[in-house]
Each structure stands twice: as C-alpha cells, then as structure tokens.
Scaffold this active site. Structure first.
Site, PDB file in Angstrom:
ATOM      1  CG  HIS A 296      32.448  43.256  42.660  1.00 17.31           C
ATOM      2  ND1 HIS A 296      32.068  42.288  41.759  1.00 17.31           N
ATOM      3  CD2 HIS A 296      33.566  42.767  43.284  1.00 17.31           C
ATOM      4  CE1 HIS A 296      32.895  41.263  41.836  1.00 17.31           C
ATOM      5  NE2 HIS A 296      33.829  41.539  42.738  1.00 17.31           N
TER       6      HIS A 296
ATOM      7  CG  ASP B 246      35.125  37.956  40.695  1.00 13.87           C
ATOM      8  OD1 ASP B 246      36.220  37.626  41.163  1.00 13.87           O
ATOM      9  OD2 ASP B 246      34.268  38.567  41.350  1.00 13.87           O
TER      10      ASP B 246
END
Length: 473
Positions: free
Chosen positions: A286, A337
C-alpha cells in the site's frame, strides 16, 4: 489436479520478452516447469502447438486468500454499530476500520479445510484472469479460540495445498502479528487467531522448508507497525534465511499515519526506514500515504511498492503517489489483496485511472523510454512482482519458470490491432477476459478460459460458502 507437468513447447507468432515484442518465438520447457530455451526468429516445428499472442504471466504480490469469501458482503452502510468507529455517527462514517471488524467477525470460525477450499477457488480465478503466481500474506494461523494447532503450520500448509491443486506459483508469507496497535497494545479477542511472535513465524518457515521448490518460495511478513514492534521486525528480518522476501503493510490509512506520529514522532515509512535496512527483499504494501521524502526513500532502497488499487478503492484508502514514484525510479507491483477483483487488468486499469483523476490528465504511467501506458504497466508490474515473490518469474527466458498467457487473438478487441498496441487494448478496452490459455510452472492449467479442474473446485467452494455465511451475524 488433472493437468500434469511434462516437457513441452509452444510456438508463438508474437511474444512479449524482456526487451519488448518479438516475432516467431519458440518456447521450450522441461518436466520441472523451467524454460529451457526461448528462441525468437525460429521456424515453426512440426507438431508443436501454436499461438498468436503470448505474455509472461503476472505476479499477484499481495493476497489474503480467505477474504475472497467475504466479497460483496460488506457493501451496506452502517451495518456494524458495535464498532468503536461507529458508522451510525455521521462524523465517523464507514471506513477501513469498520470493514476490518466485519472481516474479523467473518474470519473467526473459518476452519483449515475451509481456508483450503476458498484459496483453491481463488487461485483458479486468478489463473483464469492472468496471474500465474501469488504472494500469500497469511495471518489466519491459529484455531478460532486462539490456540495453536497440533501442527502450527496447519493453515499455511492448507494454502500450499491449494496452490498445488490449482497449479499457481506461490510465495508463502507467514505473518508476525503480536499487538493491536502502537504502544504494544494487547490483542483483542477477535485478533487472537492472528497472534504470533518472531520465533513462531520462523517455526512455520522451517516447517515449510521441505516444500520449497520451483513453484514455492517461503518468506515472512511483519503485519504492520501497529502489529509488530521495530525490535520484532528487526529480529525477523535478521533471522529469516538470506534472500527471502519480506512484506509489510504500511501507511495504508491516514489514521495509521496519525497514530504512528503520536507514538514515535515519525511517519510510518520514515520510522521503518530509520530502524530497518530496507532493500530489495522488502515489499511495502500500500504505502498510500507517503510524503515526497518517503517516495524518494522507497525508490532509493530498491524495495517494491505493493499496490492493490481495487482493494484500496473498495476500502477508501486513497491514491498512491505513482507519478512521483515513477519519476524517482521506483519499483512497483500489483496485488488483489481482499479479492474484490481477481484480475490484473482491473488492478492496472484502476492504477492508471486513479492517477488520471488525481492529476486531471491522461497517460500518467509512462517513462522517457516507454510511452505506451499498457506496456509500461505490464512490464513494470512483472518486474516488481517477480522481485517481491523471490521466484524466477516475470520474464520469458531460459532458466525462468514456464509461466505464460495466451491471449484470445480472435476476440473483437484484438481484431486488427498492431502488436505494439496489444497491451493497451488488453488493459484498457472492454471488460471481457482476453486470457484464453494459461501455462503455470509448465502445466496447462487454463484452456479456452476454463481452469482444468474448475467445476470440482467450485463445488467445494460453494459448499464452504453455505457453511460460512451462517456465521456472518
């Protein structure tokens, strides 16, 4: 799975190699799934299968496989009134944090067998859309009450079994997760399934050592600066066998940045970089909320930024400073994810479109040497994903894994498209899946857009969903 690993060959009229598109390429691989030779300008040998358009398979560098079963079930506003981030309060609306508690509630009863069923289904979907490798950031390691399984690596072994059944390459990343927040806060009751310390993580790494092969690498992942101390992270990084990948969630949420500043006086990325030697082993997942200095730090370190645009959008995380990162020479890869999408095309499209909206201009993901957005994104994500996986993937060349995609050259989206424009059309034109066949580790695991064991795997997954959704409330 029914597909077997055998020596094989494929002749492709157009193949994406490291240096760009090449014509008339003969690809040959051995029974272990390694490419023996990749020969451009070859003649088509008699009896060898032929294809028009071939790409290296993409690496999915960030996965929480069990979350696939949660897809679509958290899209109702304010359905978790017991969360401390109360969504019924108009000043504290739904966020990553409210979603996280819903995810915890869903995860608390999943059994090892269900973890395997979910992961196998997910991996078939990833393969069908063009991922041939996945990095599994695995923190669901204990029994529902928090006790250790008789074999502490039980659930990690289930993920390995799922990858083997589906035929996808795997980098297994058992997670270090000791605390609920900065300041070594005690884990909550609904986090006990995640609890681990460096010794326990390294024990799982050791337990999986005998499984390592061309299709499997094993690294480790400190969950985040919230969940592990710098001392623990340093211990894990120093004790993990040399060269193994290390992944960490970092700076995903603005609240996380504020909490880190309050606890340490530094922003998360800077705090990590000041205390741990960031290098090419690291994947910084991220890293959404980093400032200009941190952008430069990541780029200089050689670490990979692990970007997950569909999940980051679903959770309202924010947009990564990609243009600045590219300008600094940074390395990036993509991951699915939480698996609201299993498509690398969607991740790359979201990545570019988010930047277009942020900067109000077009064609952001380019470099002086590569002006075609699709080519820059695919090649960049291949390189970053391969580095983050610690495996010989991402490039079609001798000694690398035999991981490739055959595109549906007869699809209208590719009709008459010049080869230099294929990746642009693949990523940015329409919503049909243009992946026809997939070879992973020398196995044909997808044929005519269907996984070779698709029906049996889907049946088991559906049975798992019926059982799990009884626990949603």
């Amino acid at each position: 799975m029914s597909a077997s690993v055998n020596p094989g060959a494929l002749f492709a009229r157009h193949t994406l190699l490291a240096q760009g598109w090449a014509a008339d390429v003969l690809l040959e691989w051995d029974g272990a799934g390694n490419l023996l030779a990749v020969t451009p300008g070859a003649a088509a040998p008699p009896g060898v299968e032929q294809a028009q358009l071939v790409l290296p398979g993409m690496v999915n560098l960030h996965s929480h496989a069990f979350q696939r079963a949660l897809g679509g079930l958290t899209e109702t506003a304010g359905d978790n009134p017991h969360n401390p981030h109360n969504p019924h309060n108009p000043h504290n609306p739904d966020s990553f944090w409210t979603w996280r508690d819903l995810m915890y509630r869903f995860a608390r009863n999943i059994t090892p067998g269900q973890i395997e069923a979910i992961a196998t289904q997910l991996f078939t979907e990833c393969l069908r859309h063009g991922y041939t490798a996945v990095c599994e950031f695995h923190y669901l390691q204990r029994a529902p009450g928090g006790s250790v399984y008789p074999r502490p690596a039980e659930t990690a072994e289930r993920i390995v079994a799922a990858a083997r059944a589906a035929g996808i390459g795997l980098t297994m990343l058992p997670v270090l997760y000791s605390h609920a927040g900065f300041g070594e806060q005690a884990l909550r009751g609904d986090q006990q399934r995640f609890r681990s310390d460096p010794a326990q993580v390294l024990g799982i790494v050791d337990a999986l050592e005998a499984e390592r092969c061309g299709q499997l690498e094993v690294g480790a992942a400190p969950h985040s600066l919230r969940a592990a101390t710098i001392a623990q992270i340093r211990e894990l990084a120093q004790t993990l066998p040399a060269g193994r990948p290390l992944h960490i969630h970092i700076a995903e949420q603005e609240d996380e940045v504020r909490q880190c500043l309050a606890a340490t006086g530094m922003r998360p990325l800077r705090y990590l970089a000041e205390h741990v030697a960031l290098d090419e082993r690291w994947c910084l997942v991220h890293a959404t909320h980093i400032d200009a200095d941190e952008v430069d730090r990541v780029a200089r370190s050689g670490a990979v930024a692990g970007l997950c645009p569909s999940t980051e959008a679903n959770l309202g995380d924010g947009l990564y400073p990609l243009a600045q990162f590219i300008a600094a020479g940074g390395r990036f890869g993509i991951g699915s994810d939480s698996h609201v999408s299993q498509s690398p095309v969607e991740e790359l499209r979201w990545l570019e479109y988010g930047q277009r909206l942020r900067h109000q201009r077009r064609n952001v993901a380019v470099s002086p040497s590569q002006r075609r957005v699709g080519d820059f994104l695919w090649q960049g994500a291949l390189a970053g994903g391969a580095q983050a996986s610690g495996r010989k993937v991402g490039v079609l060349g001798a000694g690398m894994r035999a991981d490739l995609l055959v595109l549906d050259s007869e699809h209208p989206n590719l009709e008459g498209v010049a080869v230099d424009d294929v990746l642009g059309a693949f990523i940015f034109a329409g919503n049909d899946n243009l992946v026809r066949d997939v070879l992973a580790g020398g196995r044909w695991v997808v044929r005519d857009a269907r996984h070779v064991d698709q029906d049996a795997i889907a049946r088991r997954y559906k049975q798992t969903l019926v059982a799990l959704r009884e626990y949603r409330s």
